[in-house]
Structure formats: C-alpha cells, structure tokens
Write an enzyme that holds these catalytic residues in place. Sequence first.
Site, PDB file in Angstrom:
ATOM      1  N   CYS A  88      -8.272  -7.651  -0.375  1.00  0.00           N
ATOM      2  CA  CYS A  88      -9.011  -7.511  -1.649  1.00  0.00           C
ATOM      3  C   CYS A  88      -9.552  -8.831  -2.168  1.00  0.00           C
ATOM      4  O   CYS A  88     -10.392  -8.842  -3.065  1.00  0.00           O
ATOM      5  CB  CYS A  88      -8.131  -6.861  -2.697  1.00  0.00           C
ATOM      6  SG  CYS A  88      -7.446  -5.305  -2.153  1.00  0.00           S
ATOM      7  N   HIS A 116     -10.494  -8.239  -9.655  1.00  0.00           N
ATOM      8  CA  HIS A 116     -10.342  -7.184  -8.650  1.00  0.00           C
ATOM      9  C   HIS A 116      -9.842  -5.927  -9.360  1.00  0.00           C
ATOM     10  O   HIS A 116      -8.914  -5.985 -10.169  1.00  0.00           O
ATOM     11  CB  HIS A 116      -9.340  -7.646  -7.584  1.00  0.00           C
ATOM     12  CG  HIS A 116      -8.938  -6.550  -6.646  1.00  0.00           C
ATOM     13  ND1 HIS A 116      -9.861  -5.684  -6.087  1.00  0.00           N
ATOM     14  CD2 HIS A 116      -7.718  -6.162  -6.181  1.00  0.00           C
ATOM     15  CE1 HIS A 116      -9.219  -4.829  -5.317  1.00  0.00           C
ATOM     16  NE2 HIS A 116      -7.925  -5.083  -5.363  1.00  0.00           N
ATOM     17  N   ASN A 160      -9.648   1.453  -6.317  1.00  0.00           N
ATOM     18  CA  ASN A 160      -9.567   0.134  -5.682  1.00  0.00           C
ATOM     19  C   ASN A 160     -10.427   0.156  -4.414  1.00  0.00           C
ATOM     20  O   ASN A 160     -10.069   0.810  -3.438  1.00  0.00           O
ATOM     21  CB  ASN A 160      -8.100  -0.151  -5.354  1.00  0.00           C
ATOM     22  CG  ASN A 160      -7.893  -1.477  -4.644  1.00  0.00           C
ATOM     23  OD1 ASN A 160      -8.852  -2.125  -4.217  1.00  0.00           O
ATOM     24  ND2 ASN A 160      -6.641  -1.886  -4.501  1.00  0.00           N
TER      25      ASN A 160
HETATM   26  N1  ACO Z   1       1.891  10.856  -8.834  1.00  0.00           N
HETATM   27  C1  ACO Z   1       2.924  11.231  -9.595  1.00  0.00           C
HETATM   28  N2  ACO Z   1       4.094  10.577  -9.642  1.00  0.00           N
HETATM   29  C2  ACO Z   1       4.203   9.468  -8.907  1.00  0.00           C
HETATM   30  C3  ACO Z   1       3.148   9.002  -8.090  1.00  0.00           C
HETATM   31  C4  ACO Z   1       1.963   9.756  -8.074  1.00  0.00           C
HETATM   32  N3  ACO Z   1       0.877   9.401  -7.332  1.00  0.00           N
HETATM   33  N4  ACO Z   1       3.542   7.870  -7.470  1.00  0.00           N
HETATM   34  C5  ACO Z   1       4.787   7.629  -7.886  1.00  0.00           C
HETATM   35  N5  ACO Z   1       5.205   8.594  -8.742  1.00  0.00           N
HETATM   36  C6  ACO Z   1       6.472   8.686  -9.444  1.00  0.00           C
HETATM   37  C7  ACO Z   1       7.584   8.031  -8.618  1.00  0.00           C
HETATM   38  O1  ACO Z   1       8.153   8.941  -7.720  1.00  0.00           O
HETATM   39  C8  ACO Z   1       8.540   7.609  -9.711  1.00  0.00           C
HETATM   40  O2  ACO Z   1       9.310   8.739 -10.111  1.00  0.00           O
HETATM   41  P1  ACO Z   1      10.884   8.564 -10.398  1.00  0.00           P
HETATM   42  O3  ACO Z   1      10.960   7.598 -11.545  1.00  0.00           O
HETATM   43  O4  ACO Z   1      11.283   9.960 -10.697  1.00  0.00           O
HETATM   44  O5  ACO Z   1      11.428   8.018  -9.120  1.00  0.00           O
HETATM   45  C9  ACO Z   1       7.638   7.242 -10.889  1.00  0.00           C
HETATM   46  O6  ACO Z   1       6.403   7.936 -10.641  1.00  0.00           O
HETATM   47  C10 ACO Z   1       7.368   5.765 -10.996  1.00  0.00           C
HETATM   48  O7  ACO Z   1       7.015   5.253  -9.701  1.00  0.00           O
HETATM   49  P2  ACO Z   1       6.628   3.742  -9.470  1.00  0.00           P
HETATM   50  O8  ACO Z   1       6.344   3.499  -8.022  1.00  0.00           O
HETATM   51  O9  ACO Z   1       7.662   2.850 -10.124  1.00  0.00           O
HETATM   52  O10 ACO Z   1       5.274   3.694 -10.302  1.00  0.00           O
HETATM   53  P3  ACO Z   1       4.480   2.454 -10.804  1.00  0.00           P
HETATM   54  O11 ACO Z   1       4.343   2.525 -12.253  1.00  0.00           O
HETATM   55  O12 ACO Z   1       4.994   1.173 -10.192  1.00  0.00           O
HETATM   56  O13 ACO Z   1       3.044   2.725 -10.206  1.00  0.00           O
HETATM   57  C11 ACO Z   1       1.587   1.981  -8.477  1.00  0.00           C
HETATM   58  C12 ACO Z   1       2.841   2.758  -8.803  1.00  0.00           C
HETATM   59  C13 ACO Z   1       0.430   2.595  -9.215  1.00  0.00           C
HETATM   60  C14 ACO Z   1       1.344   2.048  -6.979  1.00  0.00           C
HETATM   61  C15 ACO Z   1       1.770   0.518  -8.940  1.00  0.00           C
HETATM   62  O14 ACO Z   1       2.972   0.014  -8.442  1.00  0.00           O
HETATM   63  C16 ACO Z   1       0.656  -0.377  -8.522  1.00  0.00           C
HETATM   64  O15 ACO Z   1      -0.469  -0.242  -8.981  1.00  0.00           O
HETATM   65  N6  ACO Z   1       0.938  -1.373  -7.661  1.00  0.00           N
HETATM   66  C17 ACO Z   1      -0.043  -2.300  -7.234  1.00  0.00           C
HETATM   67  C18 ACO Z   1      -0.920  -1.652  -6.243  1.00  0.00           C
HETATM   68  C19 ACO Z   1      -2.072  -2.558  -5.939  1.00  0.00           C
HETATM   69  O16 ACO Z   1      -2.634  -3.167  -6.805  1.00  0.00           O
HETATM   70  N7  ACO Z   1      -2.411  -2.650  -4.722  1.00  0.00           N
HETATM   71  C20 ACO Z   1      -3.451  -3.537  -4.414  1.00  0.00           C
HETATM   72  C21 ACO Z   1      -3.783  -3.339  -3.087  1.00  0.00           C
HETATM   73  S1  ACO Z   1      -4.834  -4.638  -2.720  1.00  0.00           S
HETATM   74  C22 ACO Z   1      -5.238  -4.631  -1.071  1.00  0.00           C
HETATM   75  O17 ACO Z   1      -5.193  -5.669  -0.491  1.00  0.00           O
HETATM   76  C23 ACO Z   1      -5.616  -3.318  -0.405  1.00  0.00           C
END
Ligand code: ACO
Length: 330
Positions: A115, A255, A285
Amino acid sequence: MNNKYVGIIGLGAYVPEKIMTNKDLEQVMDTSDEWIVERTGIRERHVAAENEATSDLATKAAQKALEDANITAAEIDLIIVATGTADMAFPATACLVQDNLKAINAAAFDVSAACSGFIYALVTGSQFIKAGVYRKVLVIGAETLSRITDWSDRKTGMLFGDGAGAAVLGETPEGYGILGVDLGSNGSGAELLKVPAGGSRNPATAETVLQRQHYIQMDGNEVFKFAVKIMGETTSKALQNANLTPVDVTYLVPHQANIRIIKSAAKRLGLPMEKVVVNVDKYGNTSAASVPIALDEAVKSGVIKPGDIIALVGFGGGLTWASSIMKWYK
Ligand code: ACO
C-alpha cells in the site's frame, strides 16, 4: 545536490464499473453492513470485470493523466507501476502498460511496496528527473485485489477493492512540487500481511490452492496498531525534511485502509478531519492505488488548489511506509 523542483503535472484515475456493496458481501460472508461501516468506514468497493487485469486499469488511469498533463505517450521517459497484483509474476505490469500506451521511448519497471507502493514509485521516479536523467516520468498505483481476496474470510474479505491512479511527474517552478519525503521498512513484520503461496518459497500447487494460500492473509489487529503509530511518525519526518510542521499542511491524503486508522493518524498530527481527504467509503482499500485515486478526486473536485501544502502518507505489507510533502503546482 542540484536545485531542480519536481512535482505532479498531471493526474488520472480509473475504477472498474462493477460495485460490490456491504449488502452484497452479506450474501457471501458472515458479516453485516453495520459492522463493516462501524469498524472500517467502508460502504462499497469496485471490482474488476473478468476480462480486466491490473494493466488494463493502469492504462486507463495513465491515459487520463497524460491528457491532464497535456503530453503524448512518446514524451514519457519512464513508467513505474506500483502493484501487489501484477498481471503475471513477470514481465512487469509496467511493460504491458508501456505497450498499451505506445510509450515508445519509455523504460518500464514495477515497484512492490504494497500500500506504500505509489509513494515509493513517486519518490523513485522524481529522483530520475532531479538527477537530469529523464524529463517526464509516469507513476501508477494499480490493483486488482479482488483476485487475491478470500470472500469467505471475514477477517479480510470486506476490506479490499480494485482501481488505479496515475501521475505524470515533471519539473515544476521553484518552490513547487516535492519538498520532503520519508520512506521506511521493517521486514520483521512480513508475516503480518502476506499472500503465502505462488512465489518461490511456496510455489502454487493443487494443495496450496485448496488451502486458499493464494489469498491475502492478515493479522488485522497488529497491522492496525502499526498503522496508527507509523502514519503520524512518517508524516512528521517528511514534514521535518521539508522544514515544515503539521500546521502548514493544507490537506493530508492518507492511504485509505480504515477510517479509524485515518482518524487516529490525523489526531496524532493534530489535524482536524476537514483537512483530511477520505474516500474509503466508496472504494475500500485499493492498496497502491488508494493515494493517487484520493488525490485525483480531491484535485479534480477543486478541493486541492495550486499552492496548497499536501501530505501524502501510506503504510502497508512489508512492512513498509512512505510519505511525501508537496506544494501543489497543477
Ligand atoms: N464482520 C462481522 N464481525 C466481524 C468481522 C466481520 N467482517 N470481522 C471480525 N468480526 C468480529 C470478530 O470475530 C470479533 O468478534 P468477537 O469479539 O466475538 O471475537 C469482533 O468482530 C472484533 O474483531 P477484531 O478483529 O478485533 O476487529 P477490529 O475492530 O480489529 O477490526 C479490522 C478488524 C477491520 C480488520 C481491523 O483490525 C483493521 O482495519 N486492521 C487494519 C487492516 C489494514 O489496514 N490493512 C491494511 C492492509 S495494507 C496492504 O498492504 C494490503
């Protein structure tokens, strides 16, 4: 050290026609529109047609950038494509774009910095102009992440979209263009964000396909923590290199990964959200394409104006990060 100033003299972007909303995703994965909007800010993303590959999106964005810069393809000396979803392992996607554009005088290569890729390519391309080697460089961030997104994995499947953004780099008047940059990497975090199979470590086999190892795997929580910290740090360093501070920034173009990451980065820099360009809701993204697509929208809609101080910042797999401060010329 020469005193040339280099900046963006033309911009273009392209996203595929097909839109996939969060409601559409509810049909294929265990998630909800409400959860995705609250946790990521994403409402919909664009998805490439079956016959559309990364080079096709890149070419369309590039054609618009050339038109915007009012130059012909033959005037381009170098094409750099930043992508994590190349058409093929090789040749470089940049070579395919070179042929599509008939950019007969251009060298071409790809940059792999996930990214952060577009800003890596921008900084790399600008050096050739500063050094007097080339006059016009085309840098493109382009992705078809839908091809490596596991729609059955709710930890990653809702995050990504397809698209491309392109910029023509050229010499700018004194004081305009790129004023300061910061690039960085930390390969010890390589495991946090990867496509495990299909490379030389773990070549594609029937088994790797069955195990879905040719899709993106991510430790979302760790990437989130890294992103929030590094976005502020790298922007501050680039500002320092430009002899500027966050109060000088007219617009931050980050980003577009997650609205919560963008908001905390803005807060760390002391920037109000009115000064932050956000379109993650419409595209998700798009990795290397996200910064140039957001920049293109902000410029073409008249938000960013000549003379504004613009901070571009990205982070991503590698781990990598990058930022560039520009005084907007065009
Ligand atoms: N839909 C519904 N529920 C979900 C989903 C979903 N898609 N995903 C996770 N949950 C649930 C989980 O099971 C968890 O439930 P629990 O508490 O009962 O166990 C709860 O939601 C919280 O899960 P987390 O993983 O802690 O959720 P978080 O708030 O951290 O969000 C996310 C996850 C959106 C992936 C976040 O961590 C994030 O944005 N991370 C950064 C990702 C990013 O920026 N990536 C960049 C990539 S760059 C590149 O180089 C390609």
